[in-house]
Enzyme design. Structure first.
Site, PDB file in Angstrom:
ATOM      1  N   GLU A 165      14.674 -10.549  51.577  1.00 22.87           N
ATOM      2  CA  GLU A 165      15.184 -11.859  51.111  1.00 22.87           C
ATOM      3  C   GLU A 165      16.237 -12.286  51.980  1.00 22.87           C
ATOM      4  N   TYR A 167      18.699 -10.769  53.882  1.00 21.29           N
ATOM      5  CA  TYR A 167      19.769 -10.071  54.128  1.00 21.29           C
ATOM      6  C   TYR A 167      19.903  -9.231  55.237  1.00 21.29           C
ATOM      7  N   ARG A 215      13.568  -1.984  49.564  1.00 20.81           N
ATOM      8  CA  ARG A 215      12.750  -3.379  49.337  1.00 20.81           C
ATOM      9  C   ARG A 215      12.479  -3.745  50.540  1.00 20.81           C
ATOM     10  N   HIS A 253      15.998 -16.267  51.387  1.00 25.31           N
ATOM     11  CA  HIS A 253      16.994 -17.328  50.580  1.00 25.31           C
ATOM     12  C   HIS A 253      16.727 -18.540  51.345  1.00 25.31           C
ATOM     13  N   GLN A 340      18.319 -21.833  34.742  1.00 33.13           N
ATOM     14  CA  GLN A 340      19.454 -22.503  34.427  1.00 33.13           C
ATOM     15  C   GLN A 340      20.619 -21.631  34.064  1.00 33.13           C
TER      16      GLN A 340
HETATM   17  P1  FAD Z   1      16.219 -32.053  19.744  1.00 38.00           P
HETATM   18  O1  FAD Z   1      15.300 -31.262  20.572  1.00 38.00           O
HETATM   19  O2  FAD Z   1      16.060 -33.635  20.252  1.00 38.00           O
HETATM   20  O3  FAD Z   1      15.604 -31.821  18.340  1.00 38.00           O
HETATM   21  C1  FAD Z   1      16.128 -32.499  17.145  1.00 38.00           C
HETATM   22  C2  FAD Z   1      14.940 -32.403  16.008  1.00 38.00           C
HETATM   23  O4  FAD Z   1      15.464 -33.155  15.022  1.00 38.00           O
HETATM   24  C3  FAD Z   1      13.806 -33.181  16.395  1.00 38.00           C
HETATM   25  O5  FAD Z   1      12.683 -32.291  16.427  1.00 38.00           O
HETATM   26  C4  FAD Z   1      13.498 -34.367  15.504  1.00 38.00           C
HETATM   27  O6  FAD Z   1      12.531 -34.720  15.284  1.00 38.00           O
HETATM   28  C5  FAD Z   1      14.350 -33.757  14.214  1.00 38.00           C
HETATM   29  N1  FAD Z   1      14.985 -34.766  13.425  1.00 38.00           N
HETATM   30  C6  FAD Z   1      15.657 -35.724  13.602  1.00 38.00           C
HETATM   31  N2  FAD Z   1      16.190 -36.207  12.576  1.00 38.00           N
HETATM   32  C7  FAD Z   1      15.571 -35.634  11.477  1.00 38.00           C
HETATM   33  C8  FAD Z   1      15.572 -35.872   9.940  1.00 38.00           C
HETATM   34  N3  FAD Z   1      16.261 -37.056   9.624  1.00 38.00           N
HETATM   35  N4  FAD Z   1      14.819 -35.193   9.314  1.00 38.00           N
HETATM   36  C9  FAD Z   1      14.299 -34.055  10.003  1.00 38.00           C
HETATM   37  N5  FAD Z   1      14.239 -33.831  11.198  1.00 38.00           N
HETATM   38  C10 FAD Z   1      14.664 -34.650  12.023  1.00 38.00           C
HETATM   39  N6  FAD Z   1      16.786 -28.899  28.855  1.00 38.00           N
HETATM   40  C11 FAD Z   1      16.713 -28.042  29.437  1.00 38.00           C
HETATM   41  O7  FAD Z   1      17.614 -27.118  29.321  1.00 38.00           O
HETATM   42  N7  FAD Z   1      16.023 -27.553  30.710  1.00 38.00           N
HETATM   43  C12 FAD Z   1      14.882 -28.395  30.732  1.00 38.00           C
HETATM   44  O8  FAD Z   1      14.208 -28.257  31.868  1.00 38.00           O
HETATM   45  C13 FAD Z   1      14.715 -29.544  30.082  1.00 38.00           C
HETATM   46  N8  FAD Z   1      13.759 -30.364  30.330  1.00 38.00           N
HETATM   47  C14 FAD Z   1      13.532 -31.535  29.604  1.00 38.00           C
HETATM   48  C15 FAD Z   1      12.590 -32.229  29.840  1.00 38.00           C
HETATM   49  C16 FAD Z   1      12.183 -33.209  28.827  1.00 38.00           C
HETATM   50  C17 FAD Z   1      11.111 -34.487  29.295  1.00 38.00           C
HETATM   51  C18 FAD Z   1      13.128 -33.675  27.801  1.00 38.00           C
HETATM   52  C19 FAD Z   1      12.832 -34.808  26.884  1.00 38.00           C
HETATM   53  C20 FAD Z   1      14.173 -32.918  27.643  1.00 38.00           C
HETATM   54  C21 FAD Z   1      14.302 -31.775  28.274  1.00 38.00           C
HETATM   55  N9  FAD Z   1      15.566 -30.960  28.300  1.00 38.00           N
HETATM   56  C22 FAD Z   1      15.727 -29.762  28.888  1.00 38.00           C
HETATM   57  C23 FAD Z   1      16.552 -31.331  27.081  1.00 38.00           C
HETATM   58  C24 FAD Z   1      16.470 -30.117  26.002  1.00 38.00           C
HETATM   59  O9  FAD Z   1      15.124 -30.141  25.362  1.00 38.00           O
HETATM   60  C25 FAD Z   1      17.470 -30.716  24.907  1.00 38.00           C
HETATM   61  O10 FAD Z   1      18.612 -30.590  25.525  1.00 38.00           O
HETATM   62  C26 FAD Z   1      17.138 -30.006  23.459  1.00 38.00           C
HETATM   63  O11 FAD Z   1      15.721 -30.189  22.888  1.00 38.00           O
HETATM   64  C27 FAD Z   1      18.218 -30.622  22.700  1.00 38.00           C
HETATM   65  O12 FAD Z   1      17.954 -29.811  21.557  1.00 38.00           O
HETATM   66  P2  FAD Z   1      18.377 -30.280  19.975  1.00 38.00           P
HETATM   67  O13 FAD Z   1      17.947 -29.175  18.942  1.00 38.00           O
HETATM   68  O14 FAD Z   1      19.949 -30.797  19.965  1.00 38.00           O
HETATM   69  O15 FAD Z   1      17.578 -31.596  19.801  1.00 38.00           O
HETATM   70  P1  NAP Z   2      21.256 -37.631  32.234  1.00 32.51           P
HETATM   71  O1  NAP Z   2      20.973 -36.209  33.246  1.00 32.51           O
HETATM   72  O2  NAP Z   2      22.426 -37.489  31.560  1.00 32.51           O
HETATM   73  O3  NAP Z   2      20.725 -38.671  33.205  1.00 32.51           O
HETATM   74  C1  NAP Z   2      20.989 -40.041  32.637  1.00 32.51           C
HETATM   75  C2  NAP Z   2      20.723 -40.911  33.822  1.00 32.51           C
HETATM   76  O4  NAP Z   2      20.727 -42.221  33.406  1.00 32.51           O
HETATM   77  C3  NAP Z   2      21.548 -40.806  34.888  1.00 32.51           C
HETATM   78  O5  NAP Z   2      20.808 -40.831  35.964  1.00 32.51           O
HETATM   79  C4  NAP Z   2      22.411 -42.185  34.856  1.00 32.51           C
HETATM   80  O6  NAP Z   2      22.544 -42.544  36.021  1.00 32.51           O
HETATM   81  C5  NAP Z   2      21.681 -43.068  34.057  1.00 32.51           C
HETATM   82  N1  NAP Z   2      22.263 -43.837  33.064  1.00 32.51           N
HETATM   83  C6  NAP Z   2      23.063 -43.718  32.166  1.00 32.51           C
HETATM   84  N2  NAP Z   2      23.613 -44.677  31.541  1.00 32.51           N
HETATM   85  C7  NAP Z   2      23.053 -45.591  31.737  1.00 32.51           C
HETATM   86  C8  NAP Z   2      22.988 -47.047  31.779  1.00 32.51           C
HETATM   87  N3  NAP Z   2      23.667 -47.580  30.490  1.00 32.51           N
HETATM   88  N4  NAP Z   2      22.188 -47.984  32.221  1.00 32.51           N
HETATM   89  C9  NAP Z   2      21.304 -47.460  33.091  1.00 32.51           C
HETATM   90  N5  NAP Z   2      21.216 -46.195  33.382  1.00 32.51           N
HETATM   91  C10 NAP Z   2      22.203 -45.303  32.955  1.00 32.51           C
HETATM   92  O7  NAP Z   2      20.413 -37.361  31.133  1.00 32.51           O
HETATM   93  P2  NAP Z   2      18.725 -37.256  31.000  1.00 32.51           P
HETATM   94  O8  NAP Z   2      17.929 -37.122  32.163  1.00 32.51           O
HETATM   95  O9  NAP Z   2      18.484 -38.022  29.799  1.00 32.51           O
HETATM   96  O10 NAP Z   2      18.686 -35.957  30.373  1.00 32.51           O
HETATM   97  C11 NAP Z   2      19.117 -35.339  29.257  1.00 32.51           C
HETATM   98  C12 NAP Z   2      19.614 -33.887  29.230  1.00 32.51           C
HETATM   99  O11 NAP Z   2      18.567 -33.204  29.351  1.00 32.51           O
HETATM  100  C13 NAP Z   2      20.538 -33.933  30.529  1.00 32.51           C
HETATM  101  O12 NAP Z   2      21.848 -33.568  30.105  1.00 32.51           O
HETATM  102  C14 NAP Z   2      19.768 -32.486  31.048  1.00 32.51           C
HETATM  103  O13 NAP Z   2      20.894 -31.512  30.936  1.00 32.51           O
HETATM  104  C15 NAP Z   2      18.497 -32.117  30.228  1.00 32.51           C
HETATM  105  N6  NAP Z   2      17.512 -32.029  30.966  1.00 32.51           N
HETATM  106  C16 NAP Z   2      17.448 -31.109  32.110  1.00 32.51           C
HETATM  107  C17 NAP Z   2      16.394 -30.895  32.861  1.00 32.51           C
HETATM  108  C18 NAP Z   2      16.504 -29.644  33.918  1.00 32.51           C
HETATM  109  O14 NAP Z   2      15.490 -29.636  34.653  1.00 32.51           O
HETATM  110  N7  NAP Z   2      17.488 -28.610  33.736  1.00 32.51           N
HETATM  111  C19 NAP Z   2      15.266 -31.492  32.906  1.00 32.51           C
HETATM  112  C20 NAP Z   2      15.434 -32.703  31.691  1.00 32.51           C
HETATM  113  C21 NAP Z   2      16.383 -32.759  31.158  1.00 32.51           C
HETATM  114  P3  NAP Z   2      23.557 -43.589  36.560  1.00 32.51           P
HETATM  115  O15 NAP Z   2      24.627 -43.861  35.576  1.00 32.51           O
HETATM  116  O16 NAP Z   2      24.147 -43.404  37.890  1.00 32.51           O
HETATM  117  O17 NAP Z   2      22.630 -44.929  36.528  1.00 32.51           O
HETATM  118 FE1  SF4 Z   3      17.076 -17.182  33.467  1.00 37.92          FE
HETATM  119 FE2  SF4 Z   3      16.778 -17.030  30.754  1.00 37.92          FE
HETATM  120 FE3  SF4 Z   3      15.723 -19.248  32.041  1.00 37.92          FE
HETATM  121 FE4  SF4 Z   3      14.532 -16.958  32.374  1.00 37.92          FE
HETATM  122  S1  SF4 Z   3      14.684 -18.183  30.555  1.00 37.92           S
HETATM  123  S2  SF4 Z   3      15.136 -18.131  34.174  1.00 37.92           S
HETATM  124  S3  SF4 Z   3      16.332 -15.421  32.361  1.00 37.92           S
HETATM  125  S4  SF4 Z   3      17.913 -18.403  31.888  1.00 37.92           S
END
Ligand code: FAD
Ligand code: NAP
Ligand code: SF4
Length: 675
Positions: A165, A167, A215, A253, A340
């Site tokens: 890695e 090191y 390693r 790394h 993460q």
């Molecule tokens: P949600 O996942 O939004 O779940 C809420 C649920 O409630 C939904 O299934 C909805 O249908 C249901 N619901 C709402 N209202 C009602 C109702 N009245 N009755 C019954 N059901 C209802 N996070 C990461 O940490 N790493 C990532 O790499 C990552 N990648 C992402 C990529 C994408 C494209 C997206 C969209 C999100 C990603 N996220 C990622 C974000 C992550 O998915 C969210 O932070 C997480 O899903 C939030 O969980 P939650 O349970 O709060 O809400």
């Molecule tokens: P986010 O990471 O908070 O990004 C939101 C983006 O929207 C920012 O780039 C912001 O940039 C822009 N924005 C905010 N308010 C705005 C406005 N009023 N008008 C125009 N642009 C605006 O949120 P997200 O992309 O929706 O993701 C949601 C959550 O999912 C995140 O918190 C993230 O942690 C999680 N997630 C994680 C991953 C991962 O790989 N770890 C992947 C997907 C999602 P400016 O304000 O500078 O324009």
């Molecule tokens: Fe790390 Fe857990 Fe994500 Fe695996 S699932 S990479 S152990 S945070």
């Protein structure tokens, strides 16, 4: 009858027999430097030993101050022996075996006392190393040996000498970092002396009854790295010097090629270990991106290695081996390789844990035990927060009803899993589906909950886990038919044209850019040959470092894509420390235009009008995708508050800002552990 005969077969070593072929690889968790960290580490490792893993390797422990990864990082000293005994006793009581990794960070150390073979600064540390004098080399070797002897005194079954890695030991091996002209530099024979002397003198000190794993960096991934015949020469030399097992190291790394992230296909590097088979007579361990027992079994069945090392999968599920041995693979909480909550946390100086398993490294703090009083709980929303809450509450024997308006559980994970490189999210959904059934959660799909639904039953508690609503920014023309939400794009409800502007460059904006620029014919995240070609790795590992002279694939996007943000800060600044660079590098290679510091003006038939550096611009695009952040979905709150039942909000429904699945799952689990 087991489905995993190779993984579960014992491995006799000269000093002891390992009960199976599964090694928990070394992970620095941050517990090493936490108050009462040894007690916590003892619980952490013992839990994995109880789960049946054959051999555990601890996180890296420095042999001296210069070898610290960061100031005051864990170091082996005589005073620490009693503390280490807490770990070894706990693991042995759980019928496990454990070796201590000795890691000297070399020039990767983040402090002013760093040393290296030569005074050449690494690109990932601001500290230029001091070049070791000949005496310094000797005393460093002695520090390795002393640490190994202290580890033996502390009751470890052996040590792992970290030689990969990038090191210190690795730095001696290659000309990029070793410019010495004494007997520790120059020819390969001289450059490898440091590694070989460490193993030889360690063996002399610890005697024959102690495991020494070396390693070995089998694929440096730097152009000036080792060449294959040097790797073989070193492997033979460390075997002769007294190593018991050789473990595989992949990539320095500082390399800008992913080696363990989700963008790496499963078992992508086991062919490297296989190439060394037959060259030495001691067992070889295959590593990197192995997270599934079927994949691991196949590696052994195909004779690619003798043992399999998995590290993060044991954060995700300490019972991986036990479940596998019982053929209950559906019950395994699979590591999704997101980094993460493990590596990214460690880089932020936070204690490691796991996105899918918040108990990891919190074994003594987050305890899930049967509830004192059984409650009837309604959980609304089966996203990560609702799923985690429902499962934990059911594990504690509460009666749980989980409502979901969609036809499947998962919430936003059902979108995330469609992003290239996030296919592993399917595993988390598989896990929850299986466990909800196992623990008797009543799951009502296709059920959009209203207050009247809930009024039909007497619940002790209502958990609002309804997630988020995508933010619609106030821009003139936002309702133009050109505009669509990320949900429309990922779910395939709307198709996207040849040119597109993405508003918002957060996690979702980056994911959308990745999805829209994905080449249909090449699958570097899934197919190993595509991966090697995509990143410019020699599939035969004959090029120096495995990469010299090999060009990565040209992968310019077939669509014209703009990724935009208002902030002036670097694009993707808030992406994970260990994965953000991969996203940025890929988008650059795909020629996506990333523009920060924009002011959105309006959207019309011409496209998106904006100001950049005070200048008007029109992006003449067919479509505009909104990824402008999220707001809490609390639509139901006012009506359910009339029911006189306590309401708890979790996940996005609680706080949408900067929400990720780590927080959603931890919050759901922690609340359910207390209710
Ligand atoms: P949600 O996942 O939004 O779940 C809420 C649920 O409630 C939904 O299934 C909805 O249908 C249901 N619901 C709402 N209202 C009602 C109702 N009245 N009755 C019954 N059901 C209802 N996070 C990461 O940490 N790493 C990532 O790499 C990552 N990648 C992402 C990529 C994408 C494209 C997206 C969209 C999100 C990603 N996220 C990622 C974000 C992550 O998915 C969210 O932070 C997480 O899903 C939030 O969980 P939650 O349970 O709060 O809400
Ligand atoms: P986010 O990471 O908070 O990004 C939101 C983006 O929207 C920012 O780039 C912001 O940039 C822009 N924005 C905010 N308010 C705005 C406005 N009023 N008008 C125009 N642009 C605006 O949120 P997200 O992309 O929706 O993701 C949601 C959550 O999912 C995140 O918190 C993230 O942690 C999680 N997630 C994680 C991953 C991962 O790989 N770890 C992947 C997907 C999602 P400016 O304000 O500078 O324009
Ligand atoms: Fe790390 Fe857990 Fe994500 Fe695996 S699932 S990479 S152990 S945070």
């Amino acid at each position: 009858m087991t489905n995993f005969p190779h993984l579960l077969s014992p491995l006799p070593l000269p000093m002891l027999t390992l009960k199976n072929r599964i090694v928990m690889g070394s992970m620095h968790t941050g517990l090493e430097e936490t108050a009462n960290g040894f007690e916590k580490m003892a619980a952490f490792y013992a839990r994995r030993a109880q789960g049946g893993v054959g051999l555990i390797v601890t996180g890296g422990i420095a042999p001296n101050i210069a070898g610290w990864v960061s100031p005051f990082a864990a170091r082996m000293t005589a005073k620490k022996v009693a503390k280490h005994r807490l770990i070894t006793q706990a693991v042995h009581q759980a019928n496990g075996k454990i070796v201590m990794q000795i890691l000297h960070s070399g020039r990767y150390g983040y402090h002013p006392f760093v040393v290296a073979p030569s005074r050449i600064k690494s690109p990932i540390s601001p500290f230029a190393p001091w070049s070791l004098t000949a005496n310094g080399v000797e005393s460093t070797i002695e520090d390795f040996v002393k640490s190994a002897c202290l580890a033996q005194e502390a009751g470890y079954d052996g040590v792992e000498i970290m030689g990969s890695e990038g090191y210190l030991i690795n730095e001696f091996l290659v000309t990029k970092t070793n410019k010495r002209n004494d007997s520790w530099g120059g020819s390969f024979e001289h450059r490898m002396r440091f590694a070989v002397e460490i193993v030889k003198r360690t063996r002399a000190c610890v005697g024959p009854q102690f495991i020494i794993i070396y390693r070995l960096s089998m694929l440096d991934l730097i152009p000036e790295g080792s060449q294959w015949q040097e790797i073989v020469q070193l492997a033979k030399a460390v075997e002769s010097a007294g190593a018991t097992i050789i473990n595989t190291g992949i990539g320095w790394h500082e390399v800008r090629i992913p080696t363990i992230a989700a963008k790496v296909p499963r078992a992508a590097f086991t062919w490297v270990t296989q190439k060394l088979r037959g060259q030495v007579n001691i067992p070889l361990i295959a590593t990197n991106r192995i997270n599934d027992p079927r994949v691991a079994e196949e590696v052994l069945r195909e004779n690619r290695a003798d043992l399999i090392s998995m590290a993060r999968p044991f954060l995700a599920d300490p019972e991986f081996v036990k479940k596998m041995a019982n053929n209950q693979t559906q019950a395994i909480n699979t590591c999704i390789a997101c980094n993460q909550a493990c590596l990214d946390y460690v880089f932020q100086k936070k204690r490691a844990t796991c996105l899918v398993n918040p108990q990891a490294c919190y074994e003594t703090e987050l305890i899930i035990k049967p509830a004192e009083r059984k409650k009837k709980i309604a959980v609304i929303g089966a996203g990560p927060a609702g799923l985690a809450f429902a499962l934990t509450a059911a594990q504690r024997a509460h009666e749980v009803v989980l409502f979901e308006q969609q036809s499947e559980i998962g919430g936003q994970f059902n979108l995330a899993k469609k992003i290239p490189g996030k296919e592993e999210f399917n595993e988390t959904l598989r896990y929850f589906n299986y466990q909800l059934q196992t623990y008797g959660v009543k799951v009502l799909l296709n059920t959009k909950v209203t207050a009247s639904h809930l009024a039909q039953q007497q619940y002790d508690c209502i958990v609002l886990a309804t997630g988020i609503i995508p933010r619609v920014p106030e821009i003139e023309g936002i309702h133009n038919p050109k505009v669509m939400s990320y949900i429309d794009v990922i779910s395939g409800k709307k198709s996207v044209g040849k040119s597109v502007a993405i508003i918002g460059a957060g996690g979702i904006g980056f994911d959308i850019a990745d999805l829209l620029s994905h080449h249909p014919d090449i699958h570097p995240n899934q197919n190993i040959q595509d991966f090697l070609q995509y990143w410019g790795i020699d599939p035969l590992n004959e090029a120096r470092g495995g990469v010299a002279g090999i060009m990565p694939l040209d992968v310019a996007s077939l669509r014209e894509i703009y990724l935009l943000q208002r902030k002036e800060t670097k694009m993707g600044k808030n992406l994970g420390k260990t994965t953000g660079w991969i996203h940025r590098a890929e988008l650059k290679r795909k020629k996506i235009k990333m523009i920060c510091g924009v002011v959105y003006q309006k959207i019309d038939e011409l496209g998106l009008h904006l100001l950049k550096d005070g200048q008007k611009q029109v992006l003449n695009v067919e479509h505009i995708v909104l990824c402008a952040g999220q707001l809490p979905n609390q639509e139901l709150l006012p009506s359910i508050q009339t029911l006189q039942t306590p309401v708890i909000m979790i996940g996005g429904a609680d706080v949408a800002l900067e929400l990720d699945a780590t927080r959603a799952i931890r919050q759901g689990t922690e609340l359910a552990a207390k209710i």
